[in-house]
Design an enzyme around this catalytic site. Structure first.
Site, PDB file in Angstrom:
ATOM      1  N   LYS A  40       0.988  -1.200   0.480  1.00 29.18           N
ATOM      2  CA  LYS A  40       0.097  -0.345   0.416  1.00 29.18           C
ATOM      3  C   LYS A  40       0.644   1.112   0.471  1.00 29.18           C
ATOM      4  O   LYS A  40       2.069   0.742   0.626  1.00 29.18           O
ATOM      5  CB  LYS A  40      -0.818   0.055   1.143  1.00 29.18           C
ATOM      6  CG  LYS A  40      -0.202  -0.057   2.185  1.00 29.18           C
ATOM      7  CD  LYS A  40      -0.900  -0.042   3.312  1.00 29.18           C
ATOM      8  CE  LYS A  40      -0.158  -0.127   4.845  1.00 29.18           C
ATOM      9  NZ  LYS A  40      -0.646  -0.329   5.882  1.00 29.18           N
ATOM     10  N   TYR A 252      15.860  30.997   6.157  1.00 29.39           N
ATOM     11  CA  TYR A 252      14.682  31.837   6.543  1.00 29.39           C
ATOM     12  C   TYR A 252      14.914  32.557   8.227  1.00 29.39           C
ATOM     13  O   TYR A 252      15.559  31.224   9.046  1.00 29.39           O
ATOM     14  CB  TYR A 252      13.620  31.049   6.291  1.00 29.39           C
ATOM     15  CG  TYR A 252      13.187  30.999   4.561  1.00 29.39           C
ATOM     16  CD1 TYR A 252      12.895  31.937   4.070  1.00 29.39           C
ATOM     17  CD2 TYR A 252      13.364  30.249   4.052  1.00 29.39           C
ATOM     18  CE1 TYR A 252      12.959  31.980   2.454  1.00 29.39           C
ATOM     19  CE2 TYR A 252      12.527  29.513   3.023  1.00 29.39           C
ATOM     20  CZ  TYR A 252      12.433  31.156   1.609  1.00 29.39           C
ATOM     21  OH  TYR A 252      12.634  30.638   0.730  1.00 29.39           O
TER      22      TYR A 252
END
Length: 361
Positions: A40, A252
């Protein structure tokens, strides 16, 4: 002439299919029963179809998926083995599931009644304590009339805790109570994921086992009797190198400031690739034989590392998960640095990262 990008020109995930297959063989050997590998979520982010093709050599009983679309994609690619859908389906999903010859795991009486109208194969999901899906172990008798009409091919549960012996015993006992309440024993019973198999001290008493992340190189530890080989390596190229002076900031919000003169290497990978922002100022990469710590915030497309301890140049390869120069950053270690589970780390690797498949010895 313009240089064409290669599979390893920017950032990529390298997957060792040989190690993957050996992990599957180790599980099957230890459990003594066939595999039902869980593929999955695109095989936990590594590519469902290449993984399935690699595991075919182990002759698994079938494969486990989470959605109709996942199963249908494997069918369209030519996979013929049984495909079990473990997330409960709504009746609206039934036509597509039948068209793709998928086998649902069902626990809701209304859904069971609707699905069995067609006589198609299905498995009964039993809740032994997870409280996620499936009928409660002590209420199976209430749907005996449905189970008699079109009996399930299989019955299963999912352990909420697979490494704690008292908890596993309780969940196995509850499953046994549920199976005893069925009109007849289904042909297939399955309860054990990879972690449960790792802790088996004898052959499984079930008919198949369902390894998941163990296949992809992550074990449970905690006294496990078998351990997987690493499967995943995450790499990125150095694209720029710059000298910085003491006091200068990186990335940042000025969360990292140089304490002395040094060197910053910029890697062509960021959180849009699945290298999580949570690794800002915490993550470590392997660069030319040395460990280099992430400097500043991980950005969308680039990550900066403090490279003062190693010489490097644009084009060099950094390893963010895996082995390089005798050192290793495991999936579990990197995930822990980001306060994530290994499952989140692997399934979070985005499609922008190229997948490169190897058959290492």
């Amino acid at each position: 002439m313009t240089e064409q990008p290669s599979d390893t020109s920017r950032a990529w995930v390298e997957i060792d299919l040989g190690a993957l297959r050996r992990n599957g063989a180790a599980i099957a050997r230890h459990a003594g029963v066939p595999l039902l590998p869980m593929v999955k979520a695109d095989a936990y982010g590594l590519g469902a179809l290449p993984v399935v093709r690699a595991l075919e050599q182990l002759d698994p009983w079938g494969y486990g998926v989470a959605t109709v679309d996942e199963g249908a994609a494997l069918r369209a690619a030519g996979v013929e083995r049984p495909l079990l859908v473990f997330t409960p389906l709504l009746p609206a999903d039934f036509p597509a599931a039948r068209a793709a010859r998928l086998t649902p795991v069902l626990g809701d009486a209304t859904a069971i009644a609707r699905w069995t109208e067609s006589g198609a194969s299905w498995h009964l999901g039993i809740d032994t304590g997870m409280a996620r899906s499936g009928i409660r172990w002590d209420r199976v008798g209430e749907i005996a009339h449905l189970l008699s009409r079109v009996p399930p091919e299989g019955a299963c549960t999912h352990f909420h805790t697979a490494t704690d012996a008292p908890s596993v015993r309780q969940q196995r006992d509850r499953f046994a109570v549920a199976v005893a309440a069925l009109p007849a024993r289904p042909r297939m019973l399955h309860v054990e994921n990879g972690a449960a198999v790792e802790h088996l001290d004898a052959r499984s008493t079930m008919d198949v086992v369902r390894p998941g992340i163990f296949l992809y190189g992550v074990g449970s530890g905690h006294g496990a009797r078998i351990a997987p080989e690493p499967v995943v390596n995450l790499h990125a190229r150095v694209v720029e190198v710059r000298e910085i002076e003491a006091g200068e900031i990186v990335s940042y919000d000025a969360t990292w400031r140089a304490g002395s003169r040094g060197r910053i290497a910029t890697l062509a990978i960021g959180y849009a690739d699945g290298y999580r922002r949570a690794l800002s100022n915490r993550g470590v990469v392997l660069l030319n034989g040395a460990r280099a710590r992430v400097a500043g915030l991980v950005t969308m497309d680039m990550t900066m590392v403090d490279a003062r301890e190693t010489a490097c140049a644009p084009g060099d390869v950094a390893t963010l998960i895996g082995n390089a120069g005798g050192d290793e950053l495991t999936v579990a270690e990197v995930a822990a640095s980001a306060e994530l589970s290994p499952y989140e780390m692997l399934t979070g690797l985005r499609s922008r990262l190229r997948r490169v498949y190897r058959e290492a010895a």
